[in-house]
Design a protein around this motif. Structure first.
Motif, PDB file in Angstrom:
ATOM      1  N   TYR A  74      16.435  -2.346   3.859  1.00  0.00           N
ATOM      2  CA  TYR A  74      15.305  -2.262   2.743  1.00  0.00           C
ATOM      3  C   TYR A  74      16.326  -0.284   2.688  1.00  0.00           C
ATOM      4  O   TYR A  74      15.486  -0.075   1.769  1.00  0.00           O
ATOM      5  CB  TYR A  74      14.725  -1.487   4.348  1.00  0.00           C
ATOM      6  CG  TYR A  74      13.857  -2.622   4.851  1.00  0.00           C
ATOM      7  CD1 TYR A  74      13.117  -3.404   4.517  1.00  0.00           C
ATOM      8  CD2 TYR A  74      14.064  -2.632   6.775  1.00  0.00           C
ATOM      9  CE1 TYR A  74      11.831  -3.865   5.661  1.00  0.00           C
ATOM     10  CE2 TYR A  74      13.383  -3.976   7.159  1.00  0.00           C
ATOM     11  CZ  TYR A  74      12.451  -4.365   6.420  1.00  0.00           C
ATOM     12  OH  TYR A  74      11.459  -5.149   6.973  1.00  0.00           O
ATOM     13  N   ALA A  75      17.187  -0.289   2.683  1.00  0.00           N
ATOM     14  CA  ALA A  75      18.460   0.863   2.274  1.00  0.00           C
ATOM     15  C   ALA A  75      18.405   0.423   0.527  1.00  0.00           C
ATOM     16  O   ALA A  75      18.050   1.489   0.154  1.00  0.00           O
ATOM     17  CB  ALA A  75      19.591   0.662   2.489  1.00  0.00           C
ATOM     18  N   ALA A  76      18.118  -0.631   0.291  1.00  0.00           N
ATOM     19  CA  ALA A  76      17.878  -1.202  -2.141  1.00  0.00           C
ATOM     20  C   ALA A  76      16.593  -0.294  -1.783  1.00  0.00           C
ATOM     21  O   ALA A  76      16.598   0.335  -2.609  1.00  0.00           O
ATOM     22  CB  ALA A  76      18.454  -2.591  -1.444  1.00  0.00           C
ATOM     23  N   ALA A  77      16.050  -0.277  -1.013  1.00  0.00           N
ATOM     24  CA  ALA A  77      14.383   0.142  -1.781  1.00  0.00           C
ATOM     25  C   ALA A  77      14.556   1.954  -1.568  1.00  0.00           C
ATOM     26  O   ALA A  77      13.135   2.286  -1.129  1.00  0.00           O
ATOM     27  CB  ALA A  77      13.596  -0.639  -0.911  1.00  0.00           C
ATOM     28  N   GLY A  78      15.384   2.251  -0.228  1.00  0.00           N
ATOM     29  CA  GLY A  78      15.462   3.409   0.020  1.00  0.00           C
ATOM     30  C   GLY A  78      14.450   4.371   0.743  1.00  0.00           C
ATOM     31  O   GLY A  78      13.984   5.274   1.288  1.00  0.00           O
ATOM     32  N   ARG A  79      14.250   2.656   1.682  1.00  0.00           N
ATOM     33  CA  ARG A  79      13.810   3.059   3.269  1.00  0.00           C
ATOM     34  C   ARG A  79      14.678   2.696   4.683  1.00  0.00           C
ATOM     35  O   ARG A  79      15.720   2.378   4.415  1.00  0.00           O
ATOM     36  CB  ARG A  79      12.723   2.229   3.001  1.00  0.00           C
ATOM     37  CG  ARG A  79      11.707   2.402   2.242  1.00  0.00           C
ATOM     38  CD  ARG A  79       9.884   1.575   1.578  1.00  0.00           C
ATOM     39  NE  ARG A  79       9.023   1.328   1.151  1.00  0.00           N
ATOM     40  CZ  ARG A  79       8.476   0.592   1.351  1.00  0.00           C
ATOM     41  NH1 ARG A  79       8.589  -0.059   1.756  1.00  0.00           N
ATOM     42  NH2 ARG A  79       7.143   1.257   0.671  1.00  0.00           N
ATOM     43  N   CYS A  80      14.397   3.321   5.461  1.00  0.00           N
ATOM     44  CA  CYS A  80      15.088   2.865   7.258  1.00  0.00           C
ATOM     45  C   CYS A  80      13.895   2.564   8.126  1.00  0.00           C
ATOM     46  O   CYS A  80      12.455   2.604   7.801  1.00  0.00           O
ATOM     47  CB  CYS A  80      16.137   4.187   7.491  1.00  0.00           C
ATOM     48  SG  CYS A  80      14.129   5.156   7.203  1.00  0.00           S
TER      49      CYS A  80
END
Length: 278
Positions: free
Chosen positions: A201-207
């Motif tokens: 999910y990091a590529a979408a700026g999420r955790c």
């Protein structure tokens, strides 16, 4: 002596004599015999006079061009100096503008959390190979920043923590980094879990918020805040909102995909919590 009459010099002399005789005859026929010597001299001298005029004009023009070049160079230097001064003024203006905005943001978050002590920091570097949004700030130990200090955005959202505090700068690990565990809960339902980074999910700026109860009543849009458990992070710091709920592979718990309130990949200014009262 006889050979002289066959030389090139003799032939040239004969040609000149014939030319002069012809010119004298033409002058006599036209009543201009008395002025013939002057006209002959003028005709002979004319090419040299024109050459002298051209040469004189060329020299004058060349001197004018050199004088003009000096003026242009001096004008270019003056304009370059003005351009440098304007750029310096723009840099000062941008710095003052950023500082003023930081003071306004600081006043707001201090009102929300008066128990915290903050250090204002600018993001001064990013590693292009860092896939979890880590960055470098312009504050270090001389400013009271220490390794482990919590980092928040201008709006008070959790960004991460100081991974390595240097003397005048520090590296920050964001909440997108796997292994950045933070005890959090869903503000509305009080369901607790561990906030963690996830490469998926990091590529979408999420955790993600892990270890939620399988029967959680959390829904998309619920607010996530820190609990303060463990003492590493202060309580009640906003993290973001639930974007998606998915069951874990084991089926015993659920995972909430979190949309952070701060875009850690583009953030330019942060606050470091250097001290706080529990």
């Amino acid at each position: 002596m006889k050979d002289f009459f066959y030389t090139k010099k003799f032939k040239i002399m004969v040609a000149v004599a014939v030319l002069l005789a012809g010119m004298m005859a033409w002058a006599g026929a036209n009543g201009r015999l008395t002025s013939a010597p002057q006209e002959i001299l003028s005709a002979v001298a004319m090419p040299f006079q024109k050459a002298a005029q051209l040469l004189g004009g060329g020299i004058d023009g060349l001197m004018d061009k050199y004088a003009r070049i000096d003026e242009i160079l001096a004008e270019n230097e003056r304009l370059a100096q003005e351009n440098r001064q304007l750029r310096e003024q723009m840099v000062d203006y941008d710095r003052v503008k950023t500082e003023n905005q930081a003071f306004r943001d600081l006043h707001k978050i201090e009102a929300d959390n008066p128990q915290f002590v903050y250090a204002s920091a600018n993001v001064i570097g990013r590693d292009p190979l860092e896939q979890f949004g880590g960055f470098t700030i312009d504050q270090g130990t001389v400013n009271g920043v220490e390794t482990g200090d919590v980092v928040i955005s201008d709006d008070g959202y959790l960004v991460g923590r100081v991974l390595d505090a240097g003397t005048v700068s520090s590296k920050v690990m964001t909440i997108l980094q796997p292994g950045s565990y933070v005890a959090c809960l869903v503000s509305r339902t009080r369901d607790s879990g561990n906030l963690n980074g996830d490469a998926a999910y990091a590529a979408a700026g999420r955790c993600v918020l892990e270890n939620l109860s399988r029967d959680t009543l959390a829904v998309v849009g619920d607010e996530i805040i820190t609990t303060g458990l463990g003492g590493e992070f202060p309580p009640n710091i906003r993290v973001g909102t639930v974007a998606e709920l998915v069951p874990e592979e084991s089926g015993k718990s659920a995972i909430a995909v979190i949309e952070p309130g701060a875009n850690v990949n583009s953030i330019k200014h942060v606050f470091v919590i250097t001290d706080y009262q529990s």
